[in-house]
Design a protein around this motif. Structure first.
Motif, PDB file in Angstrom:
ATOM      1  N   ALA A 207      38.245  45.626  88.882  1.00  9.00           N
ATOM      2  CA  ALA A 207      38.630  44.546  89.791  1.00  9.00           C
ATOM      3  C   ALA A 207      37.539  43.481  89.714  1.00  9.00           C
ATOM      4  CB  ALA A 207      38.769  45.071  91.214  1.00  9.00           C
ATOM      5  N   ILE A 208      37.935  42.257  89.428  1.00  6.91           N
ATOM      6  CA  ILE A 208      36.976  41.160  89.351  1.00  6.91           C
ATOM      7  C   ILE A 208      37.660  39.894  89.824  1.00  6.91           C
ATOM      8  CG2 ILE A 208      37.468  40.749  86.901  1.00  6.91           C
ATOM      9  CD1 ILE A 208      34.451  39.878  86.658  1.00  6.91           C
ATOM     10  N   GLU A 209      36.955  39.148  90.648  1.00  8.16           N
ATOM     11  CA  GLU A 209      37.463  37.868  91.146  1.00  8.16           C
ATOM     12  C   GLU A 209      36.332  36.855  91.086  1.00  8.16           C
ATOM     13  OE1 GLU A 209      40.547  37.008  91.841  1.00  8.16           O
ATOM     14  OE2 GLU A 209      41.309  39.033  91.577  1.00  8.16           O
ATOM     15  N   VAL A 210      36.718  35.600  90.945  1.00  7.56           N
ATOM     16  CA  VAL A 210      35.742  34.515  90.897  1.00  7.56           C
ATOM     17  C   VAL A 210      35.775  33.733  92.204  1.00  7.56           C
ATOM     18  CG1 VAL A 210      35.791  34.332  88.397  1.00  7.56           C
ATOM     19  CG2 VAL A 210      37.354  32.957  89.749  1.00  7.56           C
ATOM     20  N   PHE A 211      34.616  33.232  92.578  1.00  3.56           N
ATOM     21  CA  PHE A 211      34.454  32.515  93.838  1.00  3.56           C
ATOM     22  C   PHE A 211      33.489  31.361  93.650  1.00  3.56           C
ATOM     23  CE2 PHE A 211      35.418  36.903  94.738  1.00  3.56           C
ATOM     24  CZ  PHE A 211      36.384  36.828  95.725  1.00  3.56           C
ATOM     25  N   GLU A 212      33.587  30.404  94.535  1.00  2.11           N
ATOM     26  CA  GLU A 212      32.582  29.353  94.625  1.00  2.11           C
ATOM     27  C   GLU A 212      31.804  29.473  95.924  1.00  2.11           C
ATOM     28  OE1 GLU A 212      34.004  25.484  93.596  1.00  2.11           O
ATOM     29  OE2 GLU A 212      34.965  26.231  91.774  1.00  2.11           O
ATOM     30  N   ASP A 213      32.222  30.387  96.785  1.00  2.00           N
ATOM     31  CA  ASP A 213      31.602  30.590  98.089  1.00  2.00           C
ATOM     32  C   ASP A 213      31.075  32.018  98.179  1.00  2.00           C
ATOM     33  OD1 ASP A 213      32.189  31.715 101.058  1.00  2.00           O
ATOM     34  OD2 ASP A 213      31.531  29.612 101.143  1.00  2.00           O
ATOM     35  N   LEU A 214      29.787  32.158  98.437  1.00  2.00           N
ATOM     36  CA  LEU A 214      29.140  33.460  98.492  1.00  2.00           C
ATOM     37  C   LEU A 214      29.711  34.346  99.600  1.00  2.00           C
ATOM     38  CD1 LEU A 214      26.923  35.227  97.271  1.00  2.00           C
ATOM     39  CD2 LEU A 214      25.321  34.169  98.866  1.00  2.00           C
TER      40      LEU A 214
END
Length: 155
Positions: free
Chosen positions: A123-130
């Motif tokens: 499972a991997i997701e990308v974010f711009e918010d920590l």
């Protein structure tokens, strides 16, 4: 009562500048890596190898990979990450990664290529918010949120 997680290490690059900081949350099985500076492939490999050394000492199945404070093209590390690090990480029980993108467009190609290579296996997701990345990652601890990983092809 909440106690702050131990700060494990601040790794420096060859010029003595901050490269990566590692923090472990043992109760959550979470390793947080916060990268700094202009990254090269060699520095990414060095930083990932350092984080991998704690697998025997601290069991972690979740990784927060925070590259929000970085720039640079580290794409030359991609084959090593995919064919050396990934199989070992999967064998060690890594189940999920939250990936916080750098605002620097220069390293988005390498980041997206890395994410695409891992997606079939964990499972991997990308974010711009920590904060959103941490919230998503902590949800991955729930058994109902896990999914079987695709087997890693052996060459």
């Amino acid at each position: 009562m909440y106690t702050a997680p131990p700060h494990l290490l601040a790794l420096k690059d060859d010029q003595g500048s901050a490269l990566a900081e590692y923090t472990i949350y043992p109760d959550e099985g979470l390793l947080c890596v916060r990268w700094h500076g202009h990254l090269t492939g060699a520095e990414v490999i060095k930083g990932v190898q350092q984080g991998s050394q704690w697998r025997d000492q601290f069991a972690y199945s979740l990784i927060l990979n925070d590259k929000s404070d970085t720039g640079g093209d580290w794409s030359e590390a991609l084959p090593w990450l995919q064919y050396e690090w990934l199989p070992l990480a999967l064998e060690a029980g890594v189940k999920a990664m939250a990936y916080v993108f750098s605002p620097n467009r220069e390293n988005r190609f390498a980041s997206q290529t890395f994410v695409n290579a891992l997606r079939p296996h964990m499972a991997i997701e990308v974010f711009e918010d920590l904060g959103l990345a941490m919230a998503w990652l902590r949800q991955q601890r729930c058994p109902g949120n896990s999914r079987p990983a695709a087997p890693f092809p052996r060459h």
